[in-house]
Design a protein around this motif. Sequence first.
Motif, PDB file in Angstrom:
ATOM      1  N   GLU A  91       9.650  -1.114  16.188  1.00  0.00           N
ATOM      2  CA  GLU A  91       9.550  -2.437  15.583  1.00  0.00           C
ATOM      3  C   GLU A  91       9.269  -2.287  14.094  1.00  0.00           C
ATOM      4  OE1 GLU A  91       6.227  -4.822  16.730  1.00  0.00           O
ATOM      5  OE2 GLU A  91       4.904  -3.084  16.994  1.00  0.00           O
ATOM      6  N   ARG A  92       9.761  -3.245  13.328  1.00  0.00           N
ATOM      7  CA  ARG A  92       9.445  -3.285  11.912  1.00  0.00           C
ATOM      8  C   ARG A  92       8.070  -3.905  11.742  1.00  0.00           C
ATOM      9  NH1 ARG A  92      13.375  -4.964   6.918  1.00  0.00           N
ATOM     10  NH2 ARG A  92      11.787  -4.913   5.282  1.00  0.00           N
ATOM     11  N   ILE A  93       7.289  -3.406  10.782  1.00  0.00           N
ATOM     12  CA  ILE A  93       5.952  -3.927  10.547  1.00  0.00           C
ATOM     13  C   ILE A  93       5.757  -4.202   9.057  1.00  0.00           C
ATOM     14  CG2 ILE A  93       4.968  -2.739  12.544  1.00  0.00           C
ATOM     15  CD1 ILE A  93       3.779  -0.681  10.567  1.00  0.00           C
ATOM     16  N   GLU A  94       4.729  -4.967   8.763  1.00  0.00           N
ATOM     17  CA  GLU A  94       4.344  -5.182   7.378  1.00  0.00           C
ATOM     18  C   GLU A  94       3.842  -3.875   6.775  1.00  0.00           C
ATOM     19  OE1 GLU A  94       4.736  -7.848   5.666  1.00  0.00           O
ATOM     20  OE2 GLU A  94       5.223  -9.336   7.206  1.00  0.00           O
ATOM     21  N   ASP A  95       3.896  -3.755   5.459  1.00  0.00           N
ATOM     22  CA  ASP A  95       3.367  -2.557   4.812  1.00  0.00           C
ATOM     23  C   ASP A  95       1.909  -2.369   5.218  1.00  0.00           C
ATOM     24  OD1 ASP A  95       5.814  -2.601   3.628  1.00  0.00           O
ATOM     25  OD2 ASP A  95       5.093  -2.839   1.576  1.00  0.00           O
ATOM     26  N   PRO A  96       1.555  -1.244   5.841  1.00  0.00           N
ATOM     27  CA  PRO A  96       0.178  -1.057   6.312  1.00  0.00           C
ATOM     28  C   PRO A  96      -0.757  -0.674   5.175  1.00  0.00           C
ATOM     29  CG  PRO A  96       1.482   0.893   6.794  1.00  0.00           C
ATOM     30  CD  PRO A  96       2.442  -0.118   6.200  1.00  0.00           C
ATOM     31  N   ALA A  97      -2.053  -0.889   5.399  1.00  0.00           N
ATOM     32  CA  ALA A  97      -3.072  -0.429   4.456  1.00  0.00           C
ATOM     33  C   ALA A  97      -3.363   1.030   4.782  1.00  0.00           C
ATOM     34  CB  ALA A  97      -4.335  -1.268   4.580  1.00  0.00           C
ATOM     35  N   LEU A  98      -3.065   1.914   3.847  1.00  0.00           N
ATOM     36  CA  LEU A  98      -3.180   3.349   4.082  1.00  0.00           C
ATOM     37  C   LEU A  98      -3.892   4.033   2.931  1.00  0.00           C
ATOM     38  CD1 LEU A  98       0.456   4.096   5.276  1.00  0.00           C
ATOM     39  CD2 LEU A  98      -1.587   4.177   6.708  1.00  0.00           C
ATOM     40  N   TRP A  99      -4.401   5.223   3.208  1.00  0.00           N
ATOM     41  CA  TRP A  99      -4.893   6.077   2.139  1.00  0.00           C
ATOM     42  C   TRP A  99      -3.704   6.512   1.283  1.00  0.00           C
ATOM     43  CZ3 TRP A  99      -4.910   7.198   7.377  1.00  0.00           C
ATOM     44  CH2 TRP A  99      -3.942   8.108   7.801  1.00  0.00           C
ATOM     45  N   PRO A 100      -3.899   6.751  -0.006  1.00  0.00           N
ATOM     46  CA  PRO A 100      -2.788   7.220  -0.837  1.00  0.00           C
ATOM     47  C   PRO A 100      -2.413   8.650  -0.471  1.00  0.00           C
ATOM     48  CG  PRO A 100      -4.829   7.214  -2.080  1.00  0.00           C
ATOM     49  CD  PRO A 100      -5.142   6.547  -0.776  1.00  0.00           C
ATOM     50  N   ARG A 101      -1.140   8.948  -0.523  1.00  0.00           N
ATOM     51  CA  ARG A 101      -0.684  10.315  -0.274  1.00  0.00           C
ATOM     52  C   ARG A 101      -0.556  11.053  -1.597  1.00  0.00           C
ATOM     53  NH1 ARG A 101       5.113  12.278   1.955  1.00  0.00           N
ATOM     54  NH2 ARG A 101       5.367  12.697  -0.259  1.00  0.00           N
ATOM     55  N   ASN A 102      -0.946  12.314  -1.602  1.00  0.00           N
ATOM     56  CA  ASN A 102      -0.848  13.124  -2.808  1.00  0.00           C
ATOM     57  C   ASN A 102      -0.081  14.416  -2.493  1.00  0.00           C
ATOM     58  OD1 ASN A 102      -1.263  14.067  -5.430  1.00  0.00           O
ATOM     59  ND2 ASN A 102      -3.228  15.007  -4.922  1.00  0.00           N
ATOM     60  N   PRO A 103       1.116  14.597  -3.078  1.00  0.00           N
ATOM     61  CA  PRO A 103       1.793  13.706  -4.017  1.00  0.00           C
ATOM     62  C   PRO A 103       2.397  12.499  -3.295  1.00  0.00           C
ATOM     63  CG  PRO A 103       3.211  15.557  -3.522  1.00  0.00           C
ATOM     64  CD  PRO A 103       1.896  15.834  -2.840  1.00  0.00           C
ATOM     65  N   PRO A 104       2.638  11.414  -4.027  1.00  0.00           N
ATOM     66  CA  PRO A 104       3.242  10.226  -3.408  1.00  0.00           C
ATOM     67  C   PRO A 104       4.692  10.497  -3.016  1.00  0.00           C
ATOM     68  CG  PRO A 104       3.100   9.954  -5.785  1.00  0.00           C
ATOM     69  CD  PRO A 104       2.368  11.221  -5.461  1.00  0.00           C
ATOM     70  N   ILE A 105       5.246   9.589  -2.224  1.00  0.00           N
ATOM     71  CA  ILE A 105       6.646   9.743  -1.817  1.00  0.00           C
ATOM     72  C   ILE A 105       7.552   9.633  -3.036  1.00  0.00           C
ATOM     73  CG2 ILE A 105       6.182   8.758   0.456  1.00  0.00           C
ATOM     74  CD1 ILE A 105       7.797   6.244  -0.609  1.00  0.00           C
ATOM     75  N   ARG A 106       8.752  10.224  -2.899  1.00  0.00           N
ATOM     76  CA  ARG A 106       9.730  10.068  -3.972  1.00  0.00           C
ATOM     77  C   ARG A 106      10.215   8.620  -3.981  1.00  0.00           C
ATOM     78  NH1 ARG A 106      12.753  12.173   0.324  1.00  0.00           N
ATOM     79  NH2 ARG A 106      14.689  11.047   0.752  1.00  0.00           N
ATOM     80  N   GLN A 107      10.528   8.128  -5.136  1.00  0.00           N
ATOM     81  CA  GLN A 107      11.041   6.771  -5.257  1.00  0.00           C
ATOM     82  C   GLN A 107      12.369   6.801  -5.983  1.00  0.00           C
ATOM     83  OE1 GLN A 107       8.179   4.147  -7.018  1.00  0.00           O
ATOM     84  NE2 GLN A 107       6.682   4.416  -5.385  1.00  0.00           N
ATOM     85  N   ARG A 108      13.277   5.940  -5.546  1.00  0.00           N
ATOM     86  CA  ARG A 108      14.591   5.837  -6.169  1.00  0.00           C
ATOM     87  C   ARG A 108      14.787   4.413  -6.669  1.00  0.00           C
ATOM     88  NH1 ARG A 108      18.862   8.210  -2.001  1.00  0.00           N
ATOM     89  NH2 ARG A 108      20.213   7.799  -3.792  1.00  0.00           N
ATOM     90  N   ALA A 109      15.227   4.308  -7.894  1.00  0.00           N
ATOM     91  CA  ALA A 109      15.406   2.989  -8.501  1.00  0.00           C
ATOM     92  C   ALA A 109      16.364   2.135  -7.680  1.00  0.00           C
ATOM     93  CB  ALA A 109      15.939   3.148  -9.928  1.00  0.00           C
ATOM     94  N   GLN A 110      16.001   0.886  -7.502  1.00  0.00           N
ATOM     95  CA  GLN A 110      16.832  -0.126  -6.828  1.00  0.00           C
ATOM     96  C   GLN A 110      16.985   0.100  -5.325  1.00  0.00           C
ATOM     97  OE1 GLN A 110      17.528  -2.672  -8.783  1.00  0.00           O
ATOM     98  NE2 GLN A 110      16.612  -1.468 -10.446  1.00  0.00           N
ATOM     99  N   ILE A 111      16.256   1.060  -4.758  1.00  0.00           N
ATOM    100  CA  ILE A 111      16.334   1.275  -3.312  1.00  0.00           C
ATOM    101  C   ILE A 111      14.977   0.952  -2.697  1.00  0.00           C
ATOM    102  CG2 ILE A 111      16.716   2.934  -1.448  1.00  0.00           C
ATOM    103  CD1 ILE A 111      18.638   4.403  -3.216  1.00  0.00           C
TER     104      ILE A 111
END
Length: 228
Positions: free
Chosen positions: A105-125
């Motif tokens: 099931e799809r869920i709302e963004d959960p409240a989580l501890w930050p990950r180090n290093p954070p996930i990679r991010q891609r512009a516009q995705i």
Amino acid sequence: MSQLILFNKPFQVLTQFTDDQGRKTLADYIRQKDVYAAGRLDYDSEGLLLLTDDGALQHQLSHPRHKMEKTYLAQVEGDVSETALVALRRGVELKDGMTAPAKAERIEDPALWPRNPPIRQRAQIPTSWIRLSITEGKNRQVRRMTAAVGFPTLRLIRIAIGPWSLDGLAPGQSRSVTAPKPAAGAGARSAPARNAGAIQRLPGARPDNSRRKSTGATARKKPGRRSR
């Protein structure tokens, strides 16, 4: 009496006690003697790991034939579709065969501890979150399943195994619980994880803000109680 330890494994920690490459292992967090991981959790995954000093219990908890249900939160790349979720629920074709039907099931963004290093991010995705429960133990199964339906996993946290959940454990923390007596059969599958949503109440947890919004994204359904 047998020991059973619940441990919240941090990102990039090996589920073993030694490593000849200098990476972090269980020995950096677990002080109890003569305990071993019941099952595995990948180096780049986070969350619940069970450890015990009882060989029979270790076998029962980790052997695929007992079909112990494992529940994950997966942050995936893209705006996950209902079509993809239906495919996960039915089972998907991997190189080593079809997976069994899963709960997805799809869920709302959960409240989580930050990950180090954070996930990679891609512009516009954008990214989105799903909750996925499986009863198998194929290598890197959840990551391969989400990739097979077109939504690669960027972050993966296991929040429950059978009746046990993270239930307030922050990354690197552990606690001992009463160990069940080893028994044949798959009875542990029928017991739902208690407080499986407690990951949202962990110390220092905060909403994950790495998701990029996309124009025209579909409305999300709030997670309800899971039926079994």
